[in-house]
Design an enzyme around this catalytic site. Sequence first.
Site, mmCIF file in Angstrom:
data_model
loop_
_atom_site.group_PDB
_atom_site.id
_atom_site.type_symbol
_atom_site.label_atom_id
_atom_site.label_comp_id
_atom_site.label_asym_id
_atom_site.label_seq_id
_atom_site.Cartn_x
_atom_site.Cartn_y
_atom_site.Cartn_z
ATOM 1 N N ASP A 67 0.813 -1.217 0.000
ATOM 2 C CA ASP A 67 0.000 0.000 0.000
ATOM 3 C C ASP A 67 0.844 1.263 0.000
ATOM 4 O O ASP A 67 2.060 1.208 0.163
ATOM 5 C CB ASP A 67 -0.970 -0.004 1.197
ATOM 6 C CG ASP A 67 -0.304 -0.479 2.478
ATOM 7 O OD1 ASP A 67 0.929 -0.443 2.554
ATOM 8 O OD2 ASP A 67 -1.022 -0.881 3.403
ATOM 9 N N ASN A 136 -7.248 -3.138 13.878
ATOM 10 C CA ASN A 136 -8.656 -3.374 13.525
ATOM 11 C C ASN A 136 -8.790 -4.535 12.531
ATOM 12 O O ASN A 136 -9.860 -4.755 11.977
ATOM 13 C CB ASN A 136 -9.296 -2.094 12.954
ATOM 14 C CG ASN A 136 -8.622 -1.633 11.666
ATOM 15 O OD1 ASN A 136 -7.748 -2.307 11.135
ATOM 16 N ND2 ASN A 136 -9.036 -0.483 11.168
ATOM 17 N N HIS A 138 -7.056 -4.864 9.697
ATOM 18 C CA HIS A 138 -6.804 -4.572 8.285
ATOM 19 C C HIS A 138 -5.556 -5.288 7.767
ATOM 20 O O HIS A 138 -4.620 -5.571 8.502
ATOM 21 C CB HIS A 138 -6.789 -3.063 7.985
ATOM 22 C CG HIS A 138 -5.607 -2.284 8.472
ATOM 23 N ND1 HIS A 138 -5.702 -0.961 8.841
ATOM 24 C CD2 HIS A 138 -4.299 -2.597 8.627
ATOM 25 C CE1 HIS A 138 -4.515 -0.516 9.194
ATOM 26 N NE2 HIS A 138 -3.643 -1.490 9.079
ATOM 27 N N GLU A 143 -9.538 -1.980 4.955
ATOM 28 C CA GLU A 143 -10.159 -1.689 6.244
ATOM 29 C C GLU A 143 -11.423 -2.528 6.426
ATOM 30 O O GLU A 143 -12.056 -2.941 5.441
ATOM 31 C CB GLU A 143 -10.542 -0.199 6.301
ATOM 32 C CG GLU A 143 -9.352 0.756 6.229
ATOM 33 C CD GLU A 143 -8.654 0.956 7.575
ATOM 34 O OE1 GLU A 143 -8.505 -0.014 8.331
ATOM 35 O OE2 GLU A 143 -8.260 2.100 7.844
HETATM 36 C C1 GLP Z 1 -0.235 -0.166 8.587
HETATM 37 C C2 GLP Z 1 -0.070 -0.809 7.186
HETATM 38 C C3 GLP Z 1 -0.321 -2.280 7.248
HETATM 39 C C4 GLP Z 1 0.381 -2.817 8.477
HETATM 40 C C5 GLP Z 1 -0.376 -2.359 9.682
HETATM 41 C C6 GLP Z 1 0.293 -2.707 10.996
HETATM 42 O O1 GLP Z 1 -1.131 0.857 8.614
HETATM 43 N N1 GLP Z 1 -0.875 -0.223 6.161
HETATM 44 O O2 GLP Z 1 0.132 -2.896 6.067
HETATM 45 O O3 GLP Z 1 0.381 -4.213 8.484
HETATM 46 O O4 GLP Z 1 -0.748 -1.022 9.586
HETATM 47 O O5 GLP Z 1 1.287 -1.813 11.347
HETATM 48 P P1 GLP Z 1 2.212 -2.001 12.593
HETATM 49 O O6 GLP Z 1 3.176 -3.070 12.238
HETATM 50 O O7 GLP Z 1 2.881 -0.654 12.741
HETATM 51 O O8 GLP Z 1 1.368 -2.358 13.737
#
Ligand code: GLP
Length: 242
Positions: A67, A136, A138, A143
């Site tokens: 993303d 959440n 995702h 989302e």
């Molecule tokens: C981000 C990314 C995701 C990632 C998630 C977890 O917003 N878009 O691809 O897996 O949130 O992030 P973190 O590893 O900082 O908890």
Amino acid sequence: MPVSVYATATRAASAAATRIVNVLRDNPAVVVGLPTGHTPIPMYRALVRAYQAGRADFSRATTFNLDEFAGLGRDDAGSYRTFMESHLFDHVNLAPQRAHVIDGRASDWRQELERFERRIARAGGMDLIVLGIGQNGHLGFNEPADALPARSHRVALRQQSRRANATLFGGRWQDVPPYALSMGIGTILNARRTILLATGASKARIVARALTGPVTTKVPASLLQTHPNMMVVLDRDAASRL
Ligand code: GLP
């Protein structure tokens, strides 16, 4: 599905890196999907170390990131492109033209997403995708919703997701772009192998829901339960509610 639990987040991340190194060794022209976030940072550190020690050669590999924030791209401090450059791309011998991140700055985002999907298809699909999980549920920026677009799309970010990304924007969640461009859930599930990497107590509840709860688009990561070759790598804290 196989679940491996490690004592610390660093060990879990190293284990995920080892999988990638092994896959690279077996197939140097591998096509890999990659995540951003705090969780994979030690995984990227381990990959860079493996490259420096001559244990990993990325010269024929292709990567696709999950993303990007809409409106951001190369040279934007908060972009996932910049994140990937500073944590991986600038430190290994991955060919820049094969390190794909959606261009959030593209003037026509629909066209950019179509191009992104075409590139994945032309590369023969992803052999492996490494995924993080949002609090959440995702995946990428898919989302929770009543229905999820299968292919890459533009998405309005939940406030929780903007807050989770605030560190990339000087700690101000209001500065996190409200929209993102994300690989679609169908594209993710088309990868031949998936690895879910989650660490820390803050992920324990959602990991349990995603892995043992019902399969629902309200918890996008729960769709991974339907994947035929899925593996889960956790630290003890993230596994504490399983
Ligand atoms: C981000 C990314 C995701 C990632 C998630 C977890 O917003 N878009 O691809 O897996 O949130 O992030 P973190 O590893 O900082 O908890």
